[in-house]
Design a protein around this motif. Structure first.
Motif, PDB file in Angstrom:
ATOM      1  N   GLN A 147       3.121  -4.951 -12.648  1.00 16.12           N
ATOM      2  CA  GLN A 147       3.278  -3.558 -13.443  1.00 16.12           C
ATOM      3  C   GLN A 147       5.466  -3.968 -13.805  1.00 16.12           C
ATOM      4  OE1 GLN A 147       2.665  -1.478 -10.265  1.00 16.12           O
ATOM      5  NE2 GLN A 147       1.990   0.270 -10.742  1.00 16.12           N
ATOM      6  N   HIS A 148       6.036  -5.092 -12.895  1.00 19.91           N
ATOM      7  CA  HIS A 148       7.649  -5.480 -13.092  1.00 19.91           C
ATOM      8  C   HIS A 148       7.150  -6.037 -14.782  1.00 19.91           C
ATOM      9  CE1 HIS A 148      10.965  -6.771 -12.493  1.00 19.91           C
ATOM     10  NE2 HIS A 148      11.189  -7.909 -12.192  1.00 19.91           N
ATOM     11  N   LEU A 149       5.916  -6.840 -15.421  1.00 23.85           N
ATOM     12  CA  LEU A 149       5.719  -7.373 -16.435  1.00 23.85           C
ATOM     13  C   LEU A 149       5.633  -6.615 -17.556  1.00 23.85           C
ATOM     14  CD1 LEU A 149       4.583 -10.918 -15.317  1.00 23.85           C
ATOM     15  CD2 LEU A 149       7.345 -10.334 -16.241  1.00 23.85           C
ATOM     16  N   GLY A 150       4.905  -5.612 -17.222  1.00 25.27           N
ATOM     17  CA  GLY A 150       4.856  -4.424 -18.217  1.00 25.27           C
ATOM     18  C   GLY A 150       3.068  -3.722 -18.552  1.00 25.27           C
ATOM     19  N   PHE A 151       2.952  -4.183 -17.092  1.00 21.86           N
ATOM     20  CA  PHE A 151       1.155  -3.785 -17.058  1.00 21.86           C
ATOM     21  C   PHE A 151       0.933  -2.872 -16.677  1.00 21.86           C
ATOM     22  CE2 PHE A 151       0.365  -8.697 -17.468  1.00 21.86           C
ATOM     23  CZ  PHE A 151      -0.606  -8.689 -17.978  1.00 21.86           C
ATOM     24  N   ILE A 152       0.421  -1.538 -17.534  1.00 16.69           N
ATOM     25  CA  ILE A 152       0.414  -0.750 -17.921  1.00 16.69           C
ATOM     26  C   ILE A 152      -1.443   0.122 -16.690  1.00 16.69           C
ATOM     27  CG2 ILE A 152      -0.137   1.931 -18.102  1.00 16.69           C
ATOM     28  CD1 ILE A 152       2.376   0.748 -18.646  1.00 16.69           C
ATOM     29  N   ARG A 183       8.675  -5.999 -24.375  1.00 18.49           N
ATOM     30  CA  ARG A 183       9.398  -6.224 -22.611  1.00 18.49           C
ATOM     31  C   ARG A 183       9.514  -7.321 -21.516  1.00 18.49           C
ATOM     32  NH1 ARG A 183      10.457  -4.003 -18.336  1.00 18.49           N
ATOM     33  NH2 ARG A 183      10.054  -4.008 -16.207  1.00 18.49           N
ATOM     34  N   ARG A 184       9.476  -8.547 -22.633  1.00 18.55           N
ATOM     35  CA  ARG A 184      10.206  -9.976 -22.089  1.00 18.55           C
ATOM     36  C   ARG A 184      11.109  -9.625 -22.563  1.00 18.55           C
ATOM     37  NH1 ARG A 184      10.965 -14.767 -23.082  1.00 18.55           N
ATOM     38  NH2 ARG A 184       9.573 -16.634 -22.329  1.00 18.55           N
ATOM     39  N   ALA A 185      12.267  -9.559 -23.514  1.00 16.03           N
ATOM     40  CA  ALA A 185      13.263  -9.429 -23.710  1.00 16.03           C
ATOM     41  C   ALA A 185      14.054  -8.884 -22.711  1.00 16.03           C
ATOM     42  CB  ALA A 185      13.901  -8.393 -24.772  1.00 16.03           C
ATOM     43  N   ARG A 186      14.293  -7.550 -22.452  1.00 11.38           N
ATOM     44  CA  ARG A 186      14.483  -6.838 -21.334  1.00 11.38           C
ATOM     45  C   ARG A 186      14.004  -7.448 -19.883  1.00 11.38           C
ATOM     46  NH1 ARG A 186      11.473  -1.177 -21.090  1.00 11.38           N
ATOM     47  NH2 ARG A 186      10.607  -1.104 -23.522  1.00 11.38           N
ATOM     48  N   LEU A 187      13.406  -8.017 -19.406  1.00  6.08           N
ATOM     49  CA  LEU A 187      13.027  -8.742 -18.190  1.00  6.08           C
ATOM     50  C   LEU A 187      13.706  -9.367 -18.082  1.00  6.08           C
ATOM     51  CD1 LEU A 187      11.606  -9.100 -15.577  1.00  6.08           C
ATOM     52  CD2 LEU A 187       9.819 -10.613 -16.716  1.00  6.08           C
ATOM     53  N   MET A 188      13.651 -10.432 -19.622  1.00 10.98           N
ATOM     54  CA  MET A 188      14.975 -11.767 -19.848  1.00 10.98           C
ATOM     55  C   MET A 188      16.764 -11.828 -19.992  1.00 10.98           C
ATOM     56  SD  MET A 188      12.941 -14.741 -19.456  1.00 10.98           S
ATOM     57  CE  MET A 188      11.653 -14.128 -18.873  1.00 10.98           C
ATOM     58  N   GLU A 189      16.800 -10.250 -20.083  1.00  9.67           N
ATOM     59  CA  GLU A 189      17.945  -9.789 -20.038  1.00  9.67           C
ATOM     60  C   GLU A 189      18.410 -10.215 -18.819  1.00  9.67           C
ATOM     61  OE1 GLU A 189      19.725  -6.337 -21.198  1.00  9.67           O
ATOM     62  OE2 GLU A 189      18.959  -6.821 -23.166  1.00  9.67           O
ATOM     63  N   ALA A 190      17.989  -8.988 -18.420  1.00  7.62           N
ATOM     64  CA  ALA A 190      17.747  -8.971 -17.261  1.00  7.62           C
ATOM     65  C   ALA A 190      18.635  -9.544 -15.739  1.00  7.62           C
ATOM     66  CB  ALA A 190      16.889  -7.288 -15.971  1.00  7.62           C
ATOM     67  N   VAL A 191      17.797 -10.707 -16.033  1.00  5.33           N
ATOM     68  CA  VAL A 191      17.843 -12.040 -15.562  1.00  5.33           C
ATOM     69  C   VAL A 191      19.127 -13.040 -15.377  1.00  5.33           C
ATOM     70  CG1 VAL A 191      14.883 -12.368 -14.026  1.00  5.33           C
ATOM     71  CG2 VAL A 191      15.441 -13.523 -16.063  1.00  5.33           C
TER      72      VAL A 191
END
Length: 193
Positions: A147-152, A183-191
């Motif tokens: 879910q953190h990776l964007g799976f629905i 979703r990947r870009a947002r995740l990488m930006e967050a970390v």
């Protein structure tokens, strides 16, 4: 920051380690559990059988165009798990499975890093449209990760996974190729912030 991992073609030594990891009840419990024969279950092939198999057995498993099976390695060259895609080419979709067999690395984002690499392959070089996962209700860390990776969540399946001689429900979650880059870009930006 997520740990760096790479996906590589499995070696016989890797498959031997997978068999050893699955012999650990804690590891097999988060994977597919134990079968009626009291041996650990695995998807698409049996590491225990393949360790002793011949080249024809190996080629049958790792030469199948409907499967993409990878060993997960850390940046310092340690084999820590396995990731795979079971592909339905007519639908351009795949079921993803991932296991970090090294218990000392659980809950340190190695699974997330491995799944990101697997999704990069699925939506990049393989050109798939959709990737889905089937997460049993007893695998809460797995559910949180996907879910953190964007799976629905797309559906609920009744009594699909057996563990300790009991049947458990699971959830099917999906991620589309058009959703993944954002979703990947947002995740990488967050970390990195």
């Amino acid at each position: 920051m997520f740990p760096e991992v790479t996906l590589t073609a499995p070696t016989r030594e890797d498959i031997g380690r997978m068999a050893e990891w699955l012999d650990d009840p804690e590891v097999s419990a988060v994977w597919y559990g134990i079968g009626d024969d009291r041996k650990p279950l695995h998807t698409t092939y049996s590491p225990h059988a393949l360790v002793d198999g011949d080249q024809e057995d190996w080629d049958h498993i790792f030469g199948d165009e409907n499967r993409a099976i990878f060993s997960i390695y850390t940046s310092d060259g340690q084999h820590i798990g396995e990731a795979q895609l079971v592909i339905e080419w007519p639908l351009l979709e795949a079921r993803a499975d991932l296991l970090v067999g090294r218990k000392d690395l659980w809950h340190q984002h190695f699974g997330t890093s491995g799944l990101i690499r697997l999704l990069d392959r699925a939506f990049g070089s393989l050109g798939l449209h959709r990737v889905w996962v089937d997460v049993p209700e007893y695998n809460e860390p797995g559910m949180q990760m996907v879910q953190h990776l964007g799976f629905i969540v797309e559906g609920h399946l009744r009594k699909t996974h057996r563990k300790n001689d009991e049947w458990y429900d699971s959830s099917v979650l999906g991620l589309l190729a058009e959703e993944y880059p954002r979703r990947r870009a947002r995740l990488m930006e967050a970390v990195t912030t």
